[in-house]
Design a protein around this motif. Structure first.
Motif, mmCIF file in Angstrom:
data_model
loop_
_atom_site.group_PDB
_atom_site.id
_atom_site.type_symbol
_atom_site.label_atom_id
_atom_site.label_comp_id
_atom_site.label_asym_id
_atom_site.label_seq_id
_atom_site.Cartn_x
_atom_site.Cartn_y
_atom_site.Cartn_z
ATOM 1 N N UNK A 40 -3.029 3.080 -3.456
ATOM 2 C CA UNK A 40 -4.217 2.251 -3.306
ATOM 3 C C UNK A 40 -4.148 0.952 -2.774
ATOM 4 N N UNK A 41 -2.876 0.207 -3.136
ATOM 5 C CA UNK A 41 -2.718 -1.045 -2.436
ATOM 6 C C UNK A 41 -2.404 -0.875 -1.004
ATOM 7 N N UNK A 69 -0.957 -9.475 -4.000
ATOM 8 C CA UNK A 69 -1.325 -8.055 -4.261
ATOM 9 C C UNK A 69 -1.303 -8.059 -5.736
ATOM 10 N N UNK A 70 -0.871 -8.949 -6.458
ATOM 11 C CA UNK A 70 -0.666 -8.787 -7.951
ATOM 12 C C UNK A 70 -2.237 -9.005 -8.609
ATOM 13 N N UNK A 73 -3.826 -5.917 -8.359
ATOM 14 C CA UNK A 73 -3.371 -4.803 -9.097
ATOM 15 C C UNK A 73 -4.045 -5.176 -10.592
ATOM 16 N N UNK A 74 -4.485 -6.436 -10.854
ATOM 17 C CA UNK A 74 -5.101 -6.547 -12.140
ATOM 18 C C UNK A 74 -6.703 -6.107 -11.873
ATOM 19 N N UNK A 75 -7.173 -6.151 -10.800
ATOM 20 C CA UNK A 75 -8.514 -5.288 -10.650
ATOM 21 C C UNK A 75 -8.528 -3.906 -10.762
ATOM 22 N N UNK A 76 -7.499 -3.317 -10.113
ATOM 23 C CA UNK A 76 -7.196 -1.952 -10.241
ATOM 24 C C UNK A 76 -6.938 -1.536 -11.575
ATOM 25 N N UNK A 96 6.174 -5.187 -5.819
ATOM 26 C CA UNK A 96 7.367 -5.959 -5.302
ATOM 27 C C UNK A 96 7.975 -5.202 -3.909
ATOM 28 N N UNK A 97 8.177 -4.104 -4.426
ATOM 29 C CA UNK A 97 8.827 -3.174 -3.461
ATOM 30 C C UNK A 97 7.992 -3.045 -2.117
ATOM 31 N N UNK A 98 6.715 -2.802 -2.077
ATOM 32 C CA UNK A 98 5.825 -2.793 -1.297
ATOM 33 C C UNK A 98 5.948 -4.223 -0.389
ATOM 34 N N UNK A 99 5.723 -5.205 -1.195
ATOM 35 C CA UNK A 99 6.057 -6.705 -0.490
ATOM 36 C C UNK A 99 7.113 -6.558 0.167
#
Length: 101
Positions: A40-41, A69-70, A73-76, A96-99
């Motif tokens: 999703x991100x 991105x956090x 994540x909260x919205x998701x 974190x891995x994606x960043x």
């Protein structure tokens, strides 16, 4: 004289062996939640990047930092009720891995 490498890379592989079917199911579901957050991100960032490429004056380049991105994540987690059944810290660490990628 040959140059010596500065860094040595090594790989460690772990195999999880849960003691029961319930634990195995929970681990499998947690991994699925992490995949969902990752996908999703990533899709959101790719969409925003495409909009930025098409019209850079109107759309700013998406931030891929862990902190920015956090917020998404909260919205998701609020949008997907089932995501709240899983550990937020484990699932959020996917970002974190994606960043880093």
């Amino acid at each position: 004289m040959s140059a010596q490498p500065i860094y040595t890379h090594r790989q460690i592989t772990y195999r999880l062996r849960p003691g029961s079917r319930d634990k195995a199911t929970k681990l499998f579901q947690q991994a699925g939640a992490c995949r969902k957050v990752w996908n999703e991100t990533l899709a959101k960032n790719q969409e925003q990047m495409e909009l930025h490429r098409e019209n850079p004056e109107e759309f700013e380049k998406p931030s891929t930092s862990f902190m920015s991105m956090g917020v998404g994540f909260t919205k998701l987690r609020k949008e997907l009720d089932w995501l709240q059944d899983y550990s937020a810290s484990i699932t959020r660490y996917t970002l974190k891995y994606q960043a880093d990628a």
